[in-house]
Design an enzyme around this catalytic site. Structure first.
Site, PDB file in Angstrom:
ATOM      1  N   TRP A 124       0.890  -1.047  -0.065  1.00  0.00           N
ATOM      2  CA  TRP A 124       0.019   0.095  -0.006  1.00  0.00           C
ATOM      3  C   TRP A 124       0.895   1.331  -0.087  1.00  0.00           C
ATOM      4  O   TRP A 124       0.363   2.462  -0.005  1.00  0.00           O
ATOM      5  CB  TRP A 124      -0.860   0.128   1.080  1.00  0.00           C
ATOM      6  CG  TRP A 124      -2.162  -0.913   1.101  1.00  0.00           C
ATOM      7  CD1 TRP A 124      -2.427  -1.931  -0.126  1.00  0.00           C
ATOM      8  CD2 TRP A 124      -3.223  -0.881   1.756  1.00  0.00           C
ATOM      9  NE1 TRP A 124      -3.482  -2.379  -0.020  1.00  0.00           N
ATOM     10  CE2 TRP A 124      -4.138  -1.947   1.203  1.00  0.00           C
ATOM     11  CE3 TRP A 124      -3.724  -0.329   2.930  1.00  0.00           C
ATOM     12  CZ2 TRP A 124      -5.308  -2.170   1.901  1.00  0.00           C
ATOM     13  CZ3 TRP A 124      -4.918  -0.460   3.528  1.00  0.00           C
ATOM     14  CH2 TRP A 124      -5.886  -1.565   2.858  1.00  0.00           C
TER      15      TRP A 124
ATOM     16  N   GLU B 217      11.408  -6.209  -9.307  1.00  0.00           N
ATOM     17  CA  GLU B 217      10.580  -4.928  -9.564  1.00  0.00           C
ATOM     18  C   GLU B 217      11.294  -4.006 -10.346  1.00  0.00           C
ATOM     19  O   GLU B 217      12.320  -3.219  -9.868  1.00  0.00           O
ATOM     20  CB  GLU B 217      10.148  -4.025  -8.483  1.00  0.00           C
ATOM     21  CG  GLU B 217       9.092  -4.862  -7.496  1.00  0.00           C
ATOM     22  CD  GLU B 217       8.110  -4.006  -6.592  1.00  0.00           C
ATOM     23  OE1 GLU B 217       6.807  -4.127  -6.608  1.00  0.00           O
ATOM     24  OE2 GLU B 217       8.616  -3.134  -5.969  1.00  0.00           O
TER      25      GLU B 217
ATOM     26  N   SER C 105       3.406  -2.352 -11.934  1.00  0.00           N
ATOM     27  CA  SER C 105       2.070  -1.842 -12.867  1.00  0.00           C
ATOM     28  C   SER C 105       1.368  -3.303 -13.062  1.00  0.00           C
ATOM     29  O   SER C 105       0.990  -3.447 -14.160  1.00  0.00           O
ATOM     30  CB  SER C 105       2.552  -1.299 -14.124  1.00  0.00           C
ATOM     31  OG  SER C 105       3.017  -0.163 -14.035  1.00  0.00           O
TER      32      SER C 105
ATOM     33  N   GLY D  27       1.250  -2.689  -6.398  1.00  0.00           N
ATOM     34  CA  GLY D  27       1.222  -1.611  -5.678  1.00  0.00           C
ATOM     35  C   GLY D  27      -0.183  -0.861  -5.918  1.00  0.00           C
ATOM     36  O   GLY D  27      -1.196  -1.326  -4.991  1.00  0.00           O
ATOM     37  N   GLY D  28      -0.289  -0.131  -6.737  1.00  0.00           N
ATOM     38  CA  GLY D  28      -1.657   0.705  -6.856  1.00  0.00           C
ATOM     39  C   GLY D  28      -2.891  -0.207  -6.889  1.00  0.00           C
ATOM     40  O   GLY D  28      -3.758   0.162  -6.262  1.00  0.00           O
TER      41      GLY D  28
HETATM   42  P1  13P Z   1       2.510  -0.380  -8.803  1.00  0.00           P
HETATM   43  O1  13P Z   1       1.992  -1.633  -8.983  1.00  0.00           O
HETATM   44  O2  13P Z   1       1.647   0.759  -8.481  1.00  0.00           O
HETATM   45  O3  13P Z   1       3.435  -0.160 -10.006  1.00  0.00           O
HETATM   46  O4  13P Z   1       3.801  -0.539  -7.672  1.00  0.00           O
HETATM   47  C1  13P Z   1       4.600  -1.639  -7.882  1.00  0.00           C
HETATM   48  C2  13P Z   1       5.220  -1.650  -6.659  1.00  0.00           C
HETATM   49  O5  13P Z   1       6.266  -0.774  -6.269  1.00  0.00           O
HETATM   50  C3  13P Z   1       5.075  -2.646  -5.503  1.00  0.00           C
HETATM   51  O6  13P Z   1       5.947  -2.696  -4.447  1.00  0.00           O
END
Ligand code: 13P
Length: 254
Positions: A13, A169, A214, A235-236
């Site tokens: 989060w 990542e 993403s 993440g998002g």
């Molecule tokens: P997003 O899924 O928002 O690109 O973020 C990935 C992330 O950094 C998870 O640790």
């Protein structure tokens, strides 16, 4: 995916979420229950302010809870920091270490990440160790060299499939909507698998290697099919229970 490895989907989060966001957490905890939990492990890493209440929500459900960072020391004069022992005391089971945002915003080095991983293990937490190349490094064809260095210096000896999860990542894919092609992800994950098997033998074969950057419901399926992708760090899309559970469902194969 890797045969015989149970996938894991973790939601990071980041610095998002206040008490009202607990509604989403409750939905995730409910959605993480059987039968999906037999096929995929599901973890949410809320901000520290919600950590303890999150574990009370997840109690008696299969949902795992993790923190997003820890200090290397068990306690002492470190204003604003929290120790792995404190995270464990909140009844969490996981802790992300070495996220690229910590490496960038707080200048964390591989050796800091190494010490934090040891702290996680000392407290009985599973470390989710993040590695990933920047866009410039990717463009320069240095991704594998960067990842090899991060793997070597961020992960202590003694890593195994219970105390360690690796999250690849690519920095340029985080929060940008851009992702590497499944073929690129497959090549990198094979490279990472070979490296951890060489270093840790059997445990390296069983260690989970997540993809992050993403990940959305729309692209989860194509990543899930890639060999050596054993889950996702989201993440998002982890902030909305529907989206997050849709990604978990993809990894469950259900
Ligand atoms: P997003 O899924 O928002 O690109 O973020 C990935 C992330 O950094 C998870 O640790």
């Amino acid at each position: 995916m890797t045969p015989d490895i149970k996938p894991l989907v973790a939601g990071n989060w980041k610095m998002n979420g206040q008490r009202e966001q607990l509604d989403q957490l409750a939905l995730i905890a409910r959605g993480a229950s059987n039968p999906i939990s037999e096929k995929v492990d599901i973890v949410v890493c809320p901000p520290t302010t919600l950590l303890y209440v999150a574990t009370t929500f997840s109690e008696d459900t299969p949902l795992g809870v993790g923190a997003q960072d820890c200090h290397a020391q068990a306690g002492g004069a470190h204003t604003g920091d929290i120790s792995a022992e404190m995270i464990k005391d909140c009844m969490a089971q996981y802790c992300i270490v070495g996220h690229s945002e910590r490496r960038t915003d707080h200048g964390e080095s591989d050796s800091d990440v190494y010490q934090k991983t040891l702290a996680c293990w000392r407290a009985g937490l599973t470390a989710i160790i993040c590695i990933g190349e920047t866009e410039a490094e990717y463009d320069a064809g240095q991704a594998e060299a960067v990842l090899a260095r991060q793997l070597q210096h961020s992960i202590p000896d003694g890593a195994n499939e219970r105390n360690t999860i690796i999250a690849y990542e690519p920095v340029w894919a985080i929060g940008t909507g851009k992702t590497p092609s499944p073929e690129d992800v497959g090549n990198i994950h094979q490279f990472l698998r070979d490296a951890v098997v060489e270093r840790f033998q059997g445990p390296g074969e069983r260690m989970r290697i997540l993809y992050g950057g993403s990940v959305k419901p729309a692209n989860a399926a194509e990543m899930m099919k890639v060999s050596n992708v054993d889950g996702a760090l989201v993440g998002g899309a982890s902030l909305k229970a529907d989206d997050f559970l849709a990604i978990c469902a993809v990894y469950s194969g259900m």
